[in-house]
Design a protein around this motif. Sequence first.
Motif, mmCIF file in Angstrom:
data_model
loop_
_atom_site.group_PDB
_atom_site.id
_atom_site.type_symbol
_atom_site.label_atom_id
_atom_site.label_comp_id
_atom_site.label_asym_id
_atom_site.label_seq_id
_atom_site.Cartn_x
_atom_site.Cartn_y
_atom_site.Cartn_z
ATOM 1 N N ALA A 97 0.692 -1.003 -0.197
ATOM 2 C CA ALA A 97 0.187 -0.032 0.015
ATOM 3 C C ALA A 97 0.958 1.279 -0.179
ATOM 4 O O ALA A 97 0.532 2.264 -0.794
ATOM 5 N N ARG A 98 1.845 1.329 0.863
ATOM 6 C CA ARG A 98 2.730 2.355 0.967
ATOM 7 C C ARG A 98 3.606 2.678 -0.341
ATOM 8 O O ARG A 98 3.727 3.785 -0.664
ATOM 9 N N MET A 99 4.049 1.695 -1.218
ATOM 10 C CA MET A 99 4.712 1.717 -2.267
ATOM 11 C C MET A 99 3.977 2.034 -3.404
ATOM 12 O O MET A 99 4.386 2.941 -4.459
ATOM 13 N N LEU A 100 2.820 1.621 -3.244
ATOM 14 C CA LEU A 100 1.782 2.349 -4.500
ATOM 15 C C LEU A 100 1.757 3.829 -4.251
ATOM 16 O O LEU A 100 1.678 4.521 -5.219
ATOM 17 N N THR A 101 1.469 4.127 -2.918
ATOM 18 C CA THR A 101 1.317 5.679 -2.738
ATOM 19 C C THR A 101 2.649 6.229 -3.141
ATOM 20 O O THR A 101 2.380 7.507 -3.672
ATOM 21 N N ALA A 102 3.825 5.767 -2.962
ATOM 22 C CA ALA A 102 4.969 6.330 -3.192
ATOM 23 C C ALA A 102 4.997 6.568 -4.850
ATOM 24 O O ALA A 102 5.608 7.441 -5.234
ATOM 25 N N HIS A 103 4.642 5.510 -5.531
ATOM 26 C CA HIS A 103 4.547 5.796 -7.126
ATOM 27 C C HIS A 103 3.501 6.926 -7.293
ATOM 28 O O HIS A 103 3.774 7.674 -8.265
ATOM 29 N N ARG A 104 2.302 6.826 -6.735
ATOM 30 C CA ARG A 104 1.382 7.845 -6.988
ATOM 31 C C ARG A 104 2.002 9.332 -6.799
ATOM 32 O O ARG A 104 1.776 10.483 -7.559
ATOM 33 N N GLN A 105 2.825 9.451 -5.821
ATOM 34 C CA GLN A 105 3.661 10.675 -5.472
ATOM 35 C C GLN A 105 4.555 10.975 -6.175
ATOM 36 O O GLN A 105 5.390 11.976 -6.095
ATOM 37 N N GLY A 106 5.033 9.961 -6.944
ATOM 38 C CA GLY A 106 6.165 10.356 -8.242
ATOM 39 C C GLY A 106 7.591 10.108 -7.440
ATOM 40 O O GLY A 106 8.585 10.521 -8.068
ATOM 41 N N LYS A 107 7.390 9.308 -6.425
ATOM 42 C CA LYS A 107 8.914 8.939 -5.901
ATOM 43 C C LYS A 107 9.711 7.817 -6.516
ATOM 44 O O LYS A 107 10.758 7.751 -6.290
ATOM 45 N N THR A 108 8.644 6.899 -7.127
ATOM 46 C CA THR A 108 9.252 5.682 -7.937
ATOM 47 C C THR A 108 8.777 5.679 -9.233
ATOM 48 O O THR A 108 7.469 6.333 -9.502
ATOM 49 N N SER A 109 9.285 4.921 -10.205
ATOM 50 C CA SER A 109 8.789 5.063 -11.380
ATOM 51 C C SER A 109 7.989 3.862 -11.738
ATOM 52 O O SER A 109 7.024 3.958 -12.816
ATOM 53 N N PHE A 110 7.984 3.043 -10.690
ATOM 54 C CA PHE A 110 7.018 1.588 -11.159
ATOM 55 C C PHE A 110 6.979 0.713 -9.832
ATOM 56 O O PHE A 110 7.652 0.989 -8.915
ATOM 57 N N TYR A 111 5.756 0.047 -9.632
ATOM 58 C CA TYR A 111 5.428 -0.648 -8.465
ATOM 59 C C TYR A 111 4.502 -1.804 -8.890
ATOM 60 O O TYR A 111 3.818 -1.762 -9.919
ATOM 61 N N MET A 112 4.745 -3.010 -8.394
ATOM 62 C CA MET A 112 3.781 -3.977 -8.488
ATOM 63 C C MET A 112 3.395 -4.807 -7.085
ATOM 64 O O MET A 112 4.097 -5.331 -6.278
ATOM 65 N N GLN A 113 2.035 -4.917 -6.916
ATOM 66 C CA GLN A 113 1.493 -5.229 -5.650
ATOM 67 C C GLN A 113 1.375 -7.015 -5.832
ATOM 68 O O GLN A 113 1.132 -7.622 -6.885
#
Length: 417
Positions: A97-113
């Motif tokens: 959940a946190r890393m998905l948010t980090a993606h939405r905030q532009g902190k990372t380019s990609f994520y997979m749950q």
Amino acid sequence: MDAQRSTPDDGLRFHLPSPPARPGDRPDFSYLPIPPAGAVPRPDPAVAAADIPDYAYSLVRVLDDDGRAVGDWAPSVGAEELRAGLRAMVLTRAYDARMLTAHRQGKTSFYMQCTGEEAFAVGHALALRPGDMFFPTYRQQGWLIARGWPLVSMMCQVLSNERDPLHGRQMPIMYSAKDVDFFTISGNLATQYVQAVGWAVASSIRGDTRIASGVVGEGATAEADFHHALTFAATYRAPVILNVVNNQWAISTFQSIASGEHTTFAARAIGYGLPALRVDANDYLAVVAATRWAAERARANHGATVIEWVTYRVAAHSTSDDPSRYRPADESAAWPLGDPIDRLKRHLIAIGEWSEQQHGELVEQARDEVRRAAKEAEQYGSLLDERTSPARSIFDDVFEELPPHLVEQRRWMEGLR
Ligand SMILES: Cc1ncc(C[n+]2csc(CCOP(=O)(O)OP(=O)(O)O)c2C)c(N)n1
């Protein structure tokens, strides 16, 4: 129907399998027969593959609808161990959940749950021994969390920052964690499957006691490497567990497109002379039991086991995907095997080893732990501030020693600055 009415003179028709439901349709899981928990007996792990072909078409299940562990697959696992599994699954979900948010905030380019699939990675990590080597896909972050790999290191990899253990060279989520037996993830589907077999064969040549475990998704079984792996695993009786995580979808492609329409993925094993199990992967106890069975078999030199883990990909394929375009929005809610965290929670409550209140506290603690780790990881940079590994490090580790032409290229690059 049409196929039955066809006569040889009607002309040929191309067959394209389609999913049972598209956006706007009612979810339909009638293609998936589900035997009651405890219905499937547990064979001796030394059994010959030819004696258990029906296991490829059944479903090993331990937890019943009331959260009770039933049948002879019910593994003996202490309450403390079960709580450790639950904690790792809850933490994995909070991390996602946190890393998905980090993606939405532009902190990372990609994520997979891995939402809905936590039980396989966590149960597998805790049921195998330290030293056994795991060859994962990108959807088993639960292994790292269950084995206590630091959340901050995972996050730094996803953020590609100054403390990224892979120095920004890999896409986010393509972790590598040798110290917890987690083989470097590759973006090329199914390559790790043959590598797992090779590692296992090496272990047998050395007379070691360690085994390997490789994973593919059901979509990736269509890759040639899947077939190479099964061939070599059978030939050399490799001490390896060959897992197929069938979460029903390969991006927008329903499992029938990977040839799941008239048979199971477990059944692929039969033609190679390998034993297969098909297991309810949202049932933590079934995950532990089946992993132990296959590990015992491998360690006793009876060879490889193919396990199809039946589950459902609840989240989008990745942050680049929008599942509402190809499947009903409420499909995951209709998934008949439920949620793995909820099912283990109910089991622990049923045996008097857990409560709703403790569970609420656990969820809160997991969120806090993830929040604290994220704060720390973000201090070392993210996409927002472009604090990455130094550019000159892109030349390191291409070879063991830097060859002259790369020395030259590095010098040239530094001259540009
Ligand atoms: C060789 C190769 N072909 C295609 C891709 C693109 N790709 C990435 S993930 C994916 C779907 C894989 O689905 P599945 O194996 O079912 O695993 P899941 O994502 O559902 O866990 C595809 C086609 C790739 N990474 N590598």
